[in-house]
Design an enzyme around this catalytic site. Structure first.
Site, short mmCIF file in Angstrom:
data_model
loop_
_atom_site.label_atom_id
_atom_site.label_comp_id
_atom_site.label_asym_id
_atom_site.label_seq_id
_atom_site.Cartn_x
_atom_site.Cartn_y
_atom_site.Cartn_z
N PRO A 1 0.84 -1.20 0.00
CA PRO A 1 0.00 0.00 0.00
C PRO A 1 0.88 1.26 0.00
O PRO A 1 1.78 1.38 0.82
CB PRO A 1 -0.78 -0.11 1.31
CG PRO A 1 -0.71 -1.54 1.71
CD PRO A 1 0.58 -2.06 1.15
N GLU A 2 0.62 2.14 -0.94
CA GLU A 2 1.34 3.41 -0.98
C GLU A 2 0.39 4.53 -0.54
O GLU A 2 -0.74 4.26 -0.13
CB GLU A 2 1.86 3.68 -2.39
CG GLU A 2 2.95 2.70 -2.83
CD GLU A 2 3.60 3.11 -4.14
OE1 GLU A 2 3.64 4.31 -4.45
OE2 GLU A 2 4.09 2.23 -4.86
N HIS B 1 -5.84 -14.92 8.83
CA HIS B 1 -4.92 -13.78 8.86
C HIS B 1 -5.53 -12.54 9.51
O HIS B 1 -4.99 -11.46 9.38
CB HIS B 1 -4.45 -13.47 7.43
CG HIS B 1 -3.88 -14.65 6.74
ND1 HIS B 1 -2.72 -15.26 7.16
CD2 HIS B 1 -4.31 -15.36 5.67
CE1 HIS B 1 -2.46 -16.30 6.37
NE2 HIS B 1 -3.42 -16.38 5.46
N ARG C 1 21.15 16.85 -3.32
CA ARG C 1 21.60 15.47 -3.34
C ARG C 1 22.17 15.12 -4.71
O ARG C 1 21.90 15.81 -5.69
CB ARG C 1 20.42 14.53 -3.03
CG ARG C 1 19.89 14.68 -1.63
CD ARG C 1 18.57 13.95 -1.47
NE ARG C 1 18.21 13.78 -0.07
CZ ARG C 1 17.62 14.71 0.68
NH1 ARG C 1 17.33 15.89 0.15
NH2 ARG C 1 17.32 14.48 1.95
#
Ligand SMILES: [Zn+2]
Length: 277
Positions: A2-3, A94, A157
């Protein structure tokens, strides 16, 4: 996994079930997930009023009125099922944690691979503990995030753009699916180094990223593999993916090149060799 869009979808579904309510009962069906589940979860949280359900990066946060926050991460395969009174779905092996609410609903945490976890923190100290003390700006709705601040953050960066999008210290909540989609939409190479990005390119990337995330939230996330959101539907954004999992398909920008898949820092990357520079 899941994002941001999937967690946001779950967050929005949990709000009406939890805010202004409390947990009457918390049933733990095992002592641990990725980490041990706090053994005193029920004694600390039951009958306490829930003020707010929110999301930070890929974490669900449930704030209680007595200065405790339940931190909930869905790991790789976590699902949250909201079950109405009298509508008992078939239990699963589960189903590791079952919360019964004062609104007579059951919130079931189902996680076959058990990479998720539950933790407690003081609400007012949450931003001082890991990982919240190092998280970057929220990809959506962060007042401090704009083209300029994103450009500054990237050019400080010297890493690939794909790595930067996945780095939660740079921007929070983005994972492999939406990083690939945003880079394709912005026509930027996943291998491009962050310190070479112009301001216009950073603005384009941020706009693409936010557009992809908003469109995914609107249809309830991607639901690759086993993630299903609370009303039992699967997300439909997978049908709109233009790059992720699309190797050997024609690029929708140029219509002349097949998308490639390669491994980048151990993660699959999908891109168009011609359009993405
Ligand atoms: Zn192309």
């Amino acid at each position: 996994m899941p994002e941001l869009p999937e967690v946001e979808t779950i967050c929005q579904a949990l709000k009406p079930a939890l805010e202004g309510h409390s947990f009457q009962k918390i049933q733990l069906n095992r002592p641990d997930l990725r980490y041990p589940i706090p053994y005193d979860l029920e004694s600390k949280l039951a009958h306490q009023s829930i003020n707010l359900v929110r999301r930070r990066a890929k974490y669900l946060l449930v704030d209680f009125s007595h200065d405790l926050t339940l931190i909930w991460h869905l790991g790789m395969s976590g699902r949250v099922i909201i079950e109405d009174k009298g509508l008992s779905l078939k239990p699963s092996l589960h189903d590791h944690v079952v919360f019964t609410t004062s609104g007579n609903q059951r919130i079931i945490y189902r996680d076959p691979r058990r990479f998720g976890f539950l933790r407690l923190s003081s609400t007012h100290q949450l931003n001082e503990i890991a990982p919240f003390n190092t998280l970057g700006a929220e990809a959506l709705d962060d007042p401090h995030l704009n083209g300029c601040t994103f450009h500054q953050c990237l050019t400080r960066r010297k890493i690939s753009l794909k790595s930067a999008l996945l780095d939660q210290k740079v921007i929070a909540g983005v994972g492999n699916i939406y990083a690939s989609e945003a880079l394709w939409q912005a026509k930027l190479s996943p291998f491009r180094l962050t310190n070479t990005l112009t301001l216009a390119e950073a603005e384009r990337l941020l706009k693409a990223l936010q557009d992809v995330l908003r469109r995914a939230i609107a249809v309830g996330g991607s639901t690759l593999r086993d993630h299903i959101h609370p009303n039992g539907d699967i997300g439909y954004f997978q049908h709109e993916l233009k790059a992720y999992n699309c190797e050997h398909k024609l690029c929708a920008h140029c219509q002349s090149t097949y998308l490639c898949k390669t491994m980048q820092n151990g993660r699959a990357t999908y891109y168009c060799k011609i359009c993405q520079q």
